[in-house]
Write an enzyme that holds these catalytic residues in place. Structure first.
Site, PDB file in Angstrom:
ATOM      1  N   ASP A  66       0.835  -1.208   0.000  1.00 14.76           N
ATOM      2  CA  ASP A  66       0.000   0.000   0.000  1.00 14.76           C
ATOM      3  C   ASP A  66       0.871   1.261   0.000  1.00 14.76           C
ATOM      4  OD1 ASP A  66      -2.284   1.508   0.064  1.00 14.76           O
ATOM      5  OD2 ASP A  66      -2.752   1.120   2.168  1.00 14.76           O
ATOM      6  N   ASN A 116     -10.545  -3.193  -6.365  1.00 17.55           N
ATOM      7  CA  ASN A 116      -9.790  -2.184  -7.119  1.00 17.55           C
ATOM      8  C   ASN A 116     -10.458  -1.792  -8.436  1.00 17.55           C
ATOM      9  OD1 ASN A 116      -6.474  -3.321  -6.053  1.00 17.55           O
ATOM     10  ND2 ASN A 116      -7.769  -1.692  -5.218  1.00 17.55           N
TER      11      ASN A 116
HETATM   12  C1  FPP Z   1      -1.878   0.351  -3.300  1.00 22.53           C
HETATM   13  O1  FPP Z   1      -1.442   1.656  -3.466  1.00 22.53           O
HETATM   14  C2  FPP Z   1      -1.411  -0.476  -4.356  1.00 22.53           C
HETATM   15  C3  FPP Z   1      -2.206  -1.069  -5.288  1.00 22.53           C
HETATM   16  C4  FPP Z   1      -3.665  -0.913  -5.363  1.00 22.53           C
HETATM   17  C5  FPP Z   1      -1.650  -1.886  -6.327  1.00 22.53           C
HETATM   18  C6  FPP Z   1      -0.350  -2.584  -6.009  1.00 22.53           C
HETATM   19  C7  FPP Z   1       0.279  -2.780  -7.288  1.00 22.53           C
HETATM   20  C8  FPP Z   1       1.591  -2.704  -7.557  1.00 22.53           C
HETATM   21  C9  FPP Z   1       2.654  -2.534  -6.551  1.00 22.53           C
HETATM   22  C10 FPP Z   1       2.035  -2.793  -8.944  1.00 22.53           C
HETATM   23  C11 FPP Z   1       1.595  -4.022  -9.679  1.00 22.53           C
HETATM   24  C12 FPP Z   1       2.176  -5.247  -9.138  1.00 22.53           C
HETATM   25  C13 FPP Z   1       2.780  -6.213  -9.862  1.00 22.53           C
HETATM   26  C14 FPP Z   1       3.143  -7.498  -9.202  1.00 22.53           C
HETATM   27  C15 FPP Z   1       3.085  -6.059 -11.289  1.00 22.53           C
HETATM   28  P1  FPP Z   1      -2.544   2.792  -3.499  1.00 22.53           P
HETATM   29  O2  FPP Z   1      -2.710   3.196  -4.917  1.00 22.53           O
HETATM   30  O3  FPP Z   1      -3.785   2.347  -2.830  1.00 22.53           O
HETATM   31  O4  FPP Z   1      -1.812   3.891  -2.678  1.00 22.53           O
HETATM   32  P2  FPP Z   1      -2.503   5.039  -1.811  1.00 22.53           P
HETATM   33  O5  FPP Z   1      -3.314   4.357  -0.746  1.00 22.53           O
HETATM   34  O6  FPP Z   1      -1.324   5.768  -1.285  1.00 22.53           O
HETATM   35  O7  FPP Z   1      -3.333   5.851  -2.758  1.00 22.53           O
END
Ligand code: FPP
Length: 243
Positions: free
Chosen positions: A32, A80
């Site tokens: 996250d 998501n």
């Molecule tokens: C949360 O950050 C992260 C996600 C919803 C996606 C996680 C994905 C990756 C790290 C990249 C894809 C992975 C692979 C294995 C190719 P957020 O966007 O919710 O962050 P925030 O809460 O700070 O807005």
């Protein structure tokens, strides 16, 4: 409670870890903070996710010396889809790129890819790419499980339905039908970015897992952070409901 957990079900809620050394065998991470990482730098969210993939790559490369048997990463939850179409597209494109660019390295480094979640309903080209990657890495000895279109409540419901089709619904029969059935029991669940919740991730498997919530935003997460988490885990006393 005083119940002793089942240690025979590989993916169940039972005892895990290499108990002689106290080392964790299976760690899962809620990655996250990509968005906040980007926002702090006045960069687009897409760049935060891109840096998030780099953090994944660094970690997978650093796995061997940590002697972990399995790393499970929450890459895309069934919730998501509520994000903007552009962000969902960005995440799917990152997935495509990641598989294309890193598959060779997985094979060379003995990494076995596993996918959990309702991934077969993703775009057909991604499904085909993942099927190919699963087949090509099937003999790898270190497991990397990626949760895609994953929601734990849905996973448990699907597992219970399959268990019922084949007989009785029991904790063991549900465990055996989870998407994680081939993975070792979960020892440690880490969430980055300072949020303290499970967000529908591995709810069944986490029954006896240790939890670690760290403030680091995911793009800043390095193998050293995981090393520290593993040291922290090794210090904890796990009682599994006993004394
Ligand atoms: C949360 O950050 C992260 C996600 C919803 C996606 C996680 C994905 C990756 C790290 C990249 C894809 C992975 C692979 C294995 C190719 P957020 O966007 O919710 O962050 P925030 O809460 O700070 O807005």
């Amino acid at each position: 409670m005083g119940d002793s957990p089942d240690t025979t079900q590989s993916s169940g809620a039972g005892a895990g870890g290499d108990r002689a050394s106290g080392r964790a065998r299976h760690v899962a991470i809620i990655m996250d903070g990509n968005g906040r990482w980007a926002k702090k730098r006045a960069l687009p969210r897409a760049l935060g996710h891109q840096r998030g993939v780099e953090a994944v790559r660094r970690l997978v490369r650093g796995l061997e010396p940590m002697e972990l048997d399995c790393l499970t990463l929450y890459a895309f939850s069934s919730e998501n889809w509520k994000r903007s179409e552009t962000e969902v597209d960005d995440l799917m494109n990152l997935m495509r790129k990641f598989i294309k660019s890193d598959l060779r390295e997985f094979i060379e480094n003995d990494v076995q890819l596993n996918i959990i979640g309702d991934w077969r309903s993703l775009a057909p080209d991604i499904v085909a790419m993942l099927e190919d990657a699963l087949a090509q890495t099937a003999n790898g000895k270190r497991k990397l499980a990626v949760a895609l279109n994953y929601g734990a409540q849905n996973e448990i419901a699907r597992a219970a339905a399959r268990a019922a089709e084949n007989g009785e619904i029991t904790p063991d029969s549900i465990s055996a039908n989870l998407d994680t059935a081939g993975l070792p029991p979960l020892d440690l669940l880490i969430r980055t970015s300072g949020e303290i919740r499970l967000s529908n991730f591995l709810l069944w498997q986490a029954a006896y897992a240790e939890m670690l919530f760290v403030d680091t935003l995911w793009p800043d997460f390095k193998p050293e952070h995981l090393e520290r988490a593993l040291d922290d885990f090794a210090q904890r006393e796990r009682r599994y409901g006993g004394r």
